[in-house]
Structure formats: C-alpha cells, structure tokens
Scaffold this motif. Structure first.
Motif, PDB file in Angstrom:
ATOM      1  N   GLY A 129       0.806  -1.173  -0.007  1.00 32.20           N
ATOM      2  CA  GLY A 129      -0.292   0.003   0.267  1.00 32.20           C
ATOM      3  C   GLY A 129       0.813   1.270   0.147  1.00 32.20           C
ATOM      4  N   ASP A 130       2.109   1.304   0.706  1.00 29.38           N
ATOM      5  CA  ASP A 130       2.930   2.448   0.272  1.00 29.38           C
ATOM      6  C   ASP A 130       4.020   2.420  -0.611  1.00 29.38           C
ATOM      7  OD1 ASP A 130       1.772   3.416   2.441  1.00 29.38           O
ATOM      8  OD2 ASP A 130       2.775   2.138   4.178  1.00 29.38           O
ATOM      9  N   TYR A 131       4.306   1.368  -0.435  1.00 28.21           N
ATOM     10  CA  TYR A 131       5.436   1.078  -1.324  1.00 28.21           C
ATOM     11  C   TYR A 131       5.040  -0.388  -2.722  1.00 28.21           C
ATOM     12  CZ  TYR A 131       8.179   2.685   2.166  1.00 28.21           C
ATOM     13  OH  TYR A 131       8.655   3.451   3.517  1.00 28.21           O
ATOM     14  N   PRO A 132       3.945   0.787  -4.051  1.00 31.58           N
ATOM     15  CA  PRO A 132       3.872  -0.473  -4.974  1.00 31.58           C
ATOM     16  C   PRO A 132       4.156  -0.909  -5.410  1.00 31.58           C
ATOM     17  CG  PRO A 132       3.183   2.386  -5.483  1.00 31.58           C
ATOM     18  CD  PRO A 132       4.247   1.479  -4.053  1.00 31.58           C
ATOM     19  N   TYR A 133       5.783  -0.730  -6.144  1.00 35.05           N
ATOM     20  CA  TYR A 133       6.238  -1.495  -6.514  1.00 35.05           C
ATOM     21  C   TYR A 133       7.300  -3.015  -5.663  1.00 35.05           C
ATOM     22  CZ  TYR A 133       6.297   2.302 -10.005  1.00 35.05           C
ATOM     23  OH  TYR A 133       6.280   2.889 -11.354  1.00 35.05           O
ATOM     24  N   GLY A 134       6.298  -2.887  -4.996  1.00 37.28           N
ATOM     25  CA  GLY A 134       7.110  -4.122  -3.598  1.00 37.28           C
ATOM     26  C   GLY A 134       6.320  -5.319  -4.392  1.00 37.28           C
ATOM     27  N   SER A 135       5.226  -5.557  -5.110  1.00 38.22           N
ATOM     28  CA  SER A 135       4.791  -6.728  -5.722  1.00 38.22           C
ATOM     29  C   SER A 135       5.864  -7.376  -6.994  1.00 38.22           C
ATOM     30  CB  SER A 135       3.310  -6.712  -5.790  1.00 38.22           C
ATOM     31  OG  SER A 135       3.053  -5.482  -7.073  1.00 38.22           O
ATOM     32  N   LEU A 136       5.994  -5.334  -7.547  1.00 42.64           N
ATOM     33  CA  LEU A 136       7.417  -6.483  -9.212  1.00 42.64           C
ATOM     34  C   LEU A 136       8.610  -6.614  -8.298  1.00 42.64           C
ATOM     35  CD1 LEU A 136       7.189  -5.796 -12.274  1.00 42.64           C
ATOM     36  CD2 LEU A 136       8.346  -3.507 -11.797  1.00 42.64           C
ATOM     37  N   CYS A 137       8.763  -5.846  -7.550  1.00 43.98           N
ATOM     38  CA  CYS A 137      10.167  -6.785  -7.029  1.00 43.98           C
ATOM     39  C   CYS A 137      10.415  -8.304  -6.524  1.00 43.98           C
ATOM     40  CB  CYS A 137      10.862  -5.929  -5.601  1.00 43.98           C
ATOM     41  SG  CYS A 137      11.483  -3.908  -6.292  1.00 43.98           S
ATOM     42  N   LEU A 138       9.258  -8.260  -6.149  1.00 46.11           N
ATOM     43  CA  LEU A 138       8.685  -9.438  -5.390  1.00 46.11           C
ATOM     44  C   LEU A 138       8.560 -10.752  -5.942  1.00 46.11           C
ATOM     45  CD1 LEU A 138       8.505 -11.451  -3.114  1.00 46.11           C
ATOM     46  CD2 LEU A 138       5.260 -11.174  -3.668  1.00 46.11           C
TER      47      LEU A 138
END
Length: 188
Positions: A153-162
């Motif tokens: 929610g705060d870092y939307p690019y986290g899922s792409l990094c995952l």
C-alpha cells in the motif's frame, strides 16, 4: 603490362545465379560489408547473434509447450493478482488492512535469525538438521514475501520486486519437480 580498369558494377550483384534483395549494391546491409556480398554480411550478423544467443540443444515440442505454459502461468497469476486488470485494487486494500503486522514479522525474523545464528544452524548436517534448516529458510522467504505484500500500500513497486525475485525460484522449483533429469543448460 597495365590491365584495363574493370567495368563498373551493375546495380545488382549476381550470387549463385540468383538475384535477391540482399545482394543489391545500394542496400545498406551490403554497403555495411564494403560491398563484398550479402552472404558475407549475413554471416557476420549471424556470428554476432551467436555470441548473444548460446547454442541450444533441441527439445521436443511437447516439452517446449509445457515450459511455455509453466512460465505463462506464473506471469499471468502475478498479473491477475497485482495489476489493475485483475485484483490489484483489492490486493492494495488488503495490504493496507494488514500493514500493522509489519513490525511483528520484522521482530520475528530478527529474533529467529539471531537464535539460529547462536545455535550454529550452518553446522546442522544430520538429515533432521537439514530438514529443519530448509523449513526455516522457506519460512523466512515466506515472511519476507509477506513483508513486501504488507507494505504494498505504501510501496506499490514491492509486488514487482517480489515477482523479479520469485520468478527464478519458481522456475527452479518447476525444474526440480517436473524435469529433474533435464540439463539446466537445456532447461534455461
């Protein structure tokens, strides 16, 4: 004895008694080779491509189709869950709902890493020790993935990094499960 000058080249160069588009003198591909012939130019390009693309062993069409489906399934699943085309808005709201668990997961990871370091986990060489170490590594990886998801929610690019981190791990697991005897070179 002085030889007479050679006649000027014709607009088309004849190679193997065939006139092709690649043998035209005014073609930029042929000009790049110094007008020595299109086949030499194409061989030069092919040699450059061979440096980038390594030699590939032939695989059956069935194996190729299965590998394509395995790769497409993972990418499509991630796209479905995390993009606006799928359930992206729902996953972001879920992430914000469980964002308070971040501190708890971070504390668990830190304490467990410290405890296992003090217990010399790298020296657990018995079958039970290897199993416990593997289970901990899997739990730690799941906890790190959960941290990324909780902070999406705060870092939307986290899922792409995952996705970038988990895709190779997923493909290695699929190789170990379905193609254990296939050489890694052929699999990749």
């Amino acid at each position: 004895m002085v030889l007479p000058p050679s006649p000027p080249p014709s607009p088309l160069m004849i190679s193997d008694a065939k006139v092709t588009e690649f043998t035209r003198i005014d073609n930029p591909i042929a000009l790049g080779a110094g007008c020595n012939g299109a086949s030499e130019t194409l061989n030069t390009i092919a040699a450059g491509v061979r440096i980038v693309i390594p030699h590939m062993e032939p695989i059956s069409p069935r194996t190729f189709a299965a590998l394509t489906c395995v790769c497409a399934f993972f990418a499509a699943s991630f796209n479905l869950v995390f993009s606006a085309c799928g359930f992206g808005a729902a996953s972001v709201s879920w992430s914000r709902q469980y964002a308070g668990l971040v501190e708890l997961v971070v504390k668990w990871l830190a304490l467990s890493v410290l405890a296992l370091y003090l217990a010399d986990v790298e020296r657990w060489n018995t079958p039970l020790g290897r199993t416990l170490r593997g289970a901990y590594v899997a739990a730690a990886a799941a906890a790190c993935a959960a941290l990324v998801l909780f902070t999406a929610g705060d870092y939307p690019y986290g899922s792409l990094c995952l996705f970038v981190v988990s895709a190779p791990a997923y493909l290695l697991c699929m190789k170990a499960l379905f193609w254990p005897r296939e050489k890694t070179r052929n699999y990749v």
